[in-house]
Motif scaffolding. Sequence first.
Motif, PDB file in Angstrom:
ATOM      1  N   UNK A   1       6.860  11.745 -16.287  1.00  0.00           N
ATOM      2  CA  UNK A   1       5.800  10.804 -15.932  1.00  0.00           C
ATOM      3  C   UNK A   1       6.202   9.962 -14.725  1.00  0.00           C
ATOM      4  N   UNK A   2       7.421   9.386 -14.756  1.00  0.00           N
ATOM      5  CA  UNK A   2       7.879   8.548 -13.637  1.00  0.00           C
ATOM      6  C   UNK A   2       7.907   9.343 -12.331  1.00  0.00           C
ATOM      7  N   UNK A   3       8.371  10.583 -12.409  1.00  0.00           N
ATOM      8  CA  UNK A   3       8.446  11.424 -11.210  1.00  0.00           C
ATOM      9  C   UNK A   3       7.051  11.755 -10.686  1.00  0.00           C
ATOM     10  N   UNK A   4       6.102  11.983 -11.580  1.00  0.00           N
ATOM     11  CA  UNK A   4       4.728  12.281 -11.156  1.00  0.00           C
ATOM     12  C   UNK A   4       4.097  11.077 -10.457  1.00  0.00           C
ATOM     13  N   UNK A   5       4.356   9.885 -10.973  1.00  0.00           N
ATOM     14  CA  UNK A   5       3.836   8.668 -10.337  1.00  0.00           C
ATOM     15  C   UNK A   5       4.479   8.478  -8.964  1.00  0.00           C
ATOM     16  N   UNK A   6       5.796   8.669  -8.886  1.00  0.00           N
ATOM     17  CA  UNK A   6       6.488   8.548  -7.595  1.00  0.00           C
ATOM     18  C   UNK A   6       5.920   9.532  -6.578  1.00  0.00           C
ATOM     19  N   UNK A   7       5.653  10.755  -7.027  1.00  0.00           N
ATOM     20  CA  UNK A   7       5.107  11.770  -6.128  1.00  0.00           C
ATOM     21  C   UNK A   7       3.729  11.352  -5.622  1.00  0.00           C
ATOM     22  N   UNK A   8       2.905  10.828  -6.501  1.00  0.00           N
ATOM     23  CA  UNK A   8       1.564  10.383  -6.101  1.00  0.00           C
ATOM     24  C   UNK A   8       1.639   9.236  -5.097  1.00  0.00           C
ATOM     25  N   UNK A   9       2.535   8.289  -5.357  1.00  0.00           N
ATOM     26  CA  UNK A   9       2.659   7.110  -4.483  1.00  0.00           C
ATOM     27  C   UNK A   9       3.425   7.402  -3.206  1.00  0.00           C
ATOM     28  N   UNK A  10       4.139   8.529  -3.165  1.00  0.00           N
ATOM     29  CA  UNK A  10       4.924   8.863  -1.979  1.00  0.00           C
ATOM     30  C   UNK A  10       6.191   8.050  -1.868  1.00  0.00           C
ATOM     31  N   UNK A  11       6.754   7.666  -3.016  1.00  0.00           N
ATOM     32  CA  UNK A  11       7.966   6.842  -3.028  1.00  0.00           C
ATOM     33  C   UNK A  11       8.894   7.304  -4.156  1.00  0.00           C
ATOM     34  N   UNK A  12      10.171   7.095  -3.985  1.00  0.00           N
ATOM     35  CA  UNK A  12      11.138   7.294  -5.054  1.00  0.00           C
ATOM     36  C   UNK A  12      11.470   5.926  -5.631  1.00  0.00           C
TER      37      UNK A  12
ATOM     38  N   UNK B   1       0.829  -1.212   0.000  1.00  0.00           N
ATOM     39  CA  UNK B   1       0.000   0.000   0.000  1.00  0.00           C
ATOM     40  C   UNK B   1       0.862   1.260   0.000  1.00  0.00           C
ATOM     41  N   UNK B   2       0.487   2.213  -0.814  1.00  0.00           N
ATOM     42  CA  UNK B   2       1.174   3.506  -0.827  1.00  0.00           C
ATOM     43  C   UNK B   2       0.888   4.243   0.478  1.00  0.00           C
ATOM     44  N   UNK B   3       1.881   4.988   1.014  1.00  0.00           N
ATOM     45  CA  UNK B   3       1.612   5.777   2.225  1.00  0.00           C
ATOM     46  C   UNK B   3       0.576   6.871   1.989  1.00  0.00           C
ATOM     47  N   UNK B   4       0.318   7.200   0.729  1.00  0.00           N
ATOM     48  CA  UNK B   4      -0.682   8.223   0.398  1.00  0.00           C
ATOM     49  C   UNK B   4      -2.059   7.636   0.098  1.00  0.00           C
ATOM     50  N   UNK B   5      -2.186   6.311   0.236  1.00  0.00           N
ATOM     51  CA  UNK B   5      -3.417   5.645  -0.207  1.00  0.00           C
ATOM     52  C   UNK B   5      -4.497   5.619   0.868  1.00  0.00           C
TER      53      UNK B   5
ATOM     54  N   UNK C   1      -6.372  -1.272  -3.240  1.00  0.00           N
ATOM     55  CA  UNK C   1      -7.300  -2.406  -3.369  1.00  0.00           C
ATOM     56  C   UNK C   1      -6.603  -3.644  -2.812  1.00  0.00           C
ATOM     57  N   UNK C   2      -6.949  -4.017  -1.601  1.00  0.00           N
ATOM     58  CA  UNK C   2      -6.300  -5.152  -0.928  1.00  0.00           C
ATOM     59  C   UNK C   2      -6.503  -6.444  -1.703  1.00  0.00           C
ATOM     60  N   UNK C   3      -7.700  -6.670  -2.183  1.00  0.00           N
ATOM     61  CA  UNK C   3      -8.015  -7.920  -2.871  1.00  0.00           C
ATOM     62  C   UNK C   3      -7.191  -8.094  -4.146  1.00  0.00           C
ATOM     63  N   UNK C   4      -6.953  -6.986  -4.845  1.00  0.00           N
ATOM     64  CA  UNK C   4      -6.251  -7.065  -6.135  1.00  0.00           C
ATOM     65  C   UNK C   4      -4.788  -6.628  -6.033  1.00  0.00           C
ATOM     66  N   UNK C   5      -4.386  -6.194  -4.825  1.00  0.00           N
ATOM     67  CA  UNK C   5      -2.999  -5.747  -4.603  1.00  0.00           C
ATOM     68  C   UNK C   5      -2.609  -4.651  -5.607  1.00  0.00           C
ATOM     69  N   UNK C   6      -3.473  -3.635  -5.701  1.00  0.00           N
ATOM     70  CA  UNK C   6      -3.254  -2.556  -6.666  1.00  0.00           C
ATOM     71  C   UNK C   6      -3.385  -1.200  -5.971  1.00  0.00           C
ATOM     72  N   UNK C   7      -2.407  -0.323  -6.235  1.00  0.00           N
ATOM     73  CA  UNK C   7      -2.504   1.081  -5.849  1.00  0.00           C
ATOM     74  C   UNK C   7      -3.076   1.841  -7.042  1.00  0.00           C
ATOM     75  N   UNK C   8      -4.345   2.189  -6.961  1.00  0.00           N
ATOM     76  CA  UNK C   8      -5.010   2.895  -8.062  1.00  0.00           C
ATOM     77  C   UNK C   8      -4.765   4.396  -7.959  1.00  0.00           C
ATOM     78  N   UNK C   9      -4.381   5.025  -9.066  1.00  0.00           N
ATOM     79  CA  UNK C   9      -4.182   6.475  -9.130  1.00  0.00           C
ATOM     80  C   UNK C   9      -5.262   7.049 -10.044  1.00  0.00           C
TER      81      UNK C   9
END
Length: 548
Positions: free
Chosen positions: A198-209, A14-18, A170-178
Amino acid sequence: MKRRSRLSETIVTPSPNAVIANYISSPLAEYRGNPFIEALPPEVSYERLAVVLPERPPYDESERQLPSHLRAHCIQRMFQYFEPLGRHFDAGMRLDILMRTGYRKRNPMTPEFRRRLQEIYQMSQRQDFDGAGLDTLPPSMSMTLIGVSGTGKTRSLRRTIAQYPKVIWHEKYQINQIPWLIVECPPDAGIKQLCLSFFEAVDLALGRQHYALQFGAKGVTTPQRILEVANIARIHAIGGIIFDEVQYIRSARGTAREEVLNFFVTLVNLSGTPIVLVGTMAAQELLQADFSKARRGAGLGGLVWTRFDHTDEWDYLMEELWSYQWTRKSIAFSPEISKVFYQRTQGVVDLAVKLYVLSQYRAMITGEEEVTAELMEAVAGDEFKLLKPMLDALASGDPVRIAKYDDLRPLEFEKVLEREQLRMVEKIDVQALRRRFEQEQASKRAQILEMLRTEGLTAEMAELTTAKMFDLSPEQTTKQAVPEIVKIVGKRGRAPSRRREKAESSEPSSLPKEDLRKIVAERGSNCTAYDALKISGAVGNPVWSDME
């Protein structure tokens, strides 16, 4: 030796931002049963947008009496100001439709979803992707938004997508939906930099590098980066990608311009993710000619935001802006004021806000402490000198003069599309929506006050806490607000009960002077209760004292 895709090494957590997915069945059959859609807030309505789109800074009439150096800080709040109009509501509705329509073909409960992931993954492993023979999805609905700088394009889009969670786990599907992602097109307009953005924007959303480090390194080829972008968009179920500042692509050298446009098409084909291309008027030729060949910008139409015309809508917008006065003297809004706003900014809202800010500063500095039409004219003449050629071009309406300034060049889209856009916008009565919202808030406020008094809160405490609740969370329902307020206030703000009133009536200060309780309570520290009663004459000497 061929490089293996690094996506296989990704550990899904799970993303810390989720937020944790909470599924609500959709009233529409085509959306029902799709976890990506049912985890989203309900379908957007104009009433909902009337709440989430505006951004009105705090204002208190008493602040006009503050010293000028403090009022100068208050004026800065006006840069937060955003009052949506018909075109902004229109764009907000389209974004919501676009995202949900794109999810229809991406349901994690179907075999197609996993098959598609596997297909992209295998192409990434082989590194032999050239687009030939690709089993593409049906075209996803996408759109373009081109407009004059300062008309609120990016602002309204950001305000619209802010109502959705950044990430949904989504715990059942193991997916971090953006649900939504915004990617700024880099000034150099190259594929590599666009992928990195794009990669940096996804990292920012997920709270991870994570992705920027994996796929931004040397040794990753351009075709592989494109595949990884599509794969990540699908793995994280990105609802839509807004590519902002696409006019930068126009400056790309050689074949880079065509490569970037092909990148957009490939991304849509591979991932099934809708895209929104946003740019200034300088992107006209790029999006109207080159990108239209790919037929990806026609899903929900190409929106064109030229300057505002001087209509009732402009008057409404300027009158709302005018209410933020921090000068000592209050000046009523007038047609003359609206006319100056328009003539000096040519319907560009961003310039209107800046003109008003500068005029209030000037009024404070000169000691006039009032903003008049004459003052605004003087400020515009002094401060807008660099903009004068562009504003004069707009005012002239001469296409030849306007064409000299790319960011202000008008577009000529199909007349049918323009008519449809106008019809939709004309149906949106923004003022009526706001009046309705304010009436509902007033009614809800009255209900809450009445229920709080029933709960035992004093009138003063009920009024105070209700006002605070409306400031912090105006969307709470009455049933949600009342228990929360009572819980926070506790016993402090409750009205006195009968028992408490009876107890308070027994206070020594409220008793008559001959009352024994008052005599005992007011005795000195060296005096016993008996002595106090004896001294007051309330009791006599003991019987045995008389017998001595």
